[in-house]
Design a protein around this motif. Sequence first.
Motif, PDB file in Angstrom:
ATOM      1  N   GLY A  80     -23.662 -15.348 -17.555  1.00 51.45           N
ATOM      2  CA  GLY A  80     -22.283 -14.973 -17.280  1.00 51.45           C
ATOM      3  C   GLY A  80     -22.010 -14.863 -15.790  1.00 51.45           C
ATOM      4  O   GLY A  80     -22.915 -15.014 -14.952  1.00 51.45           O
ATOM      5  N   THR A  81     -20.765 -14.606 -15.474  1.00 55.49           N
ATOM      6  CA  THR A  81     -20.324 -14.528 -14.089  1.00 55.49           C
ATOM      7  C   THR A  81     -19.364 -13.362 -13.913  1.00 55.49           C
ATOM      8  O   THR A  81     -18.523 -13.112 -14.770  1.00 55.49           O
ATOM      9  N   VAL A  82     -19.484 -12.678 -12.780  1.00 61.19           N
ATOM     10  CA  VAL A  82     -18.542 -11.645 -12.387  1.00 61.19           C
ATOM     11  C   VAL A  82     -17.690 -12.218 -11.262  1.00 61.19           C
ATOM     12  O   VAL A  82     -18.215 -12.729 -10.277  1.00 61.19           O
ATOM     13  N   ALA A  83     -16.377 -12.136 -11.415  1.00 61.73           N
ATOM     14  CA  ALA A  83     -15.450 -12.536 -10.364  1.00 61.73           C
ATOM     15  C   ALA A  83     -14.838 -11.263  -9.791  1.00 61.73           C
ATOM     16  O   ALA A  83     -14.355 -10.410 -10.538  1.00 61.73           O
ATOM     17  N   ILE A  84     -14.898 -11.134  -8.478  1.00 58.07           N
ATOM     18  CA  ILE A  84     -14.209 -10.027  -7.816  1.00 58.07           C
ATOM     19  C   ILE A  84     -13.128 -10.648  -6.943  1.00 58.07           C
ATOM     20  O   ILE A  84     -13.414 -11.469  -6.067  1.00 58.07           O
ATOM     21  N   ILE A  85     -11.905 -10.259  -7.223  1.00 61.39           N
ATOM     22  CA  ILE A  85     -10.756 -10.760  -6.484  1.00 61.39           C
ATOM     23  C   ILE A  85     -10.324  -9.653  -5.532  1.00 61.39           C
ATOM     24  O   ILE A  85      -9.939  -8.566  -5.951  1.00 61.39           O
ATOM     25  N   TYR A  86     -10.453  -9.927  -4.240  1.00 65.66           N
ATOM     26  CA  TYR A  86     -10.096  -8.964  -3.201  1.00 65.66           C
ATOM     27  C   TYR A  86      -8.664  -9.245  -2.770  1.00 65.66           C
ATOM     28  O   TYR A  86      -8.357 -10.358  -2.356  1.00 65.66           O
ATOM     29  N   ILE A  87      -7.812  -8.236  -2.881  1.00 71.04           N
ATOM     30  CA  ILE A  87      -6.398  -8.461  -2.558  1.00 71.04           C
ATOM     31  C   ILE A  87      -5.917  -7.502  -1.479  1.00 71.04           C
ATOM     32  O   ILE A  87      -6.421  -6.394  -1.338  1.00 71.04           O
ATOM     33  N   ASP A  88      -4.924  -7.955  -0.762  1.00 67.14           N
ATOM     34  CA  ASP A  88      -4.223  -7.123   0.208  1.00 67.14           C
ATOM     35  C   ASP A  88      -3.127  -6.398  -0.556  1.00 67.14           C
ATOM     36  O   ASP A  88      -2.013  -6.899  -0.696  1.00 67.14           O
ATOM     37  N   ILE A 137     -13.780  -9.973 -14.731  1.00 66.81           N
ATOM     38  CA  ILE A 137     -12.910 -10.150 -13.566  1.00 66.81           C
ATOM     39  C   ILE A 137     -12.474  -8.770 -13.092  1.00 66.81           C
ATOM     40  O   ILE A 137     -11.935  -7.981 -13.865  1.00 66.81           O
ATOM     41  N   PHE A 138     -12.735  -8.488 -11.818  1.00 71.39           N
ATOM     42  CA  PHE A 138     -12.323  -7.235 -11.202  1.00 71.39           C
ATOM     43  C   PHE A 138     -11.393  -7.545 -10.042  1.00 71.39           C
ATOM     44  O   PHE A 138     -11.585  -8.538  -9.347  1.00 71.39           O
ATOM     45  N   ILE A 139     -10.422  -6.694  -9.839  1.00 71.57           N
ATOM     46  CA  ILE A 139      -9.549  -6.816  -8.674  1.00 71.57           C
ATOM     47  C   ILE A 139      -9.804  -5.611  -7.782  1.00 71.57           C
ATOM     48  O   ILE A 139      -9.742  -4.467  -8.245  1.00 71.57           O
ATOM     49  N   ALA A 140     -10.120  -5.884  -6.515  1.00 68.31           N
ATOM     50  CA  ALA A 140     -10.382  -4.819  -5.543  1.00 68.31           C
ATOM     51  C   ALA A 140      -9.250  -4.787  -4.539  1.00 68.31           C
ATOM     52  O   ALA A 140      -8.880  -5.804  -3.962  1.00 68.31           O
TER      53      ALA A 140
END
Length: 150
Positions: A80-88, A137-140
């Motif tokens: 599997g894969t973890v995606a971390i989406i870093y947002i402003d 999927i995580f959003i930071a």
Amino acid sequence: DNFYTDGVSSTSDAMWETHWKQVYLGYSNLNVPWYPVFGNHDYGGGDSYVQAQLDYAKVDSRWQMNGKNYSQYYSIPDGGTVAIIYIDSTTLAPSANKCCNSKGGISEEVQMQRINSQLKNIEKMLKEAVAKDATWIFIAGVCTCILYNI
């Protein structure tokens, strides 16, 4: 927020040493790549202060800020894969007052343009993560205070 009170003025600003390296990087377990996001105080000096943090990624490989918004993908050892989406997330918080720019804030029209643009960016990044079959999927982002003058 990465740098109080108004961000860093350049890639050679003394705060890189006093507020980041001396505070965190003296610990071996923190001397790793950092994936920062912007907070409202990072905008305090205006757009050039924001650009200074983006440019610093070219100066120190530990500062992995590849844009105002960016994604990182990590393989999970058992699959599997973890995606971390870093947002402003600062762009999502209305700030007609001086909260996000010590030079006097931004207009409501600019706020709405930034909000709409950022929502499209987030949607695009989520679609990319789904297309890459990310298991998680995580959003930071930073929790930004919204202050209004009443």
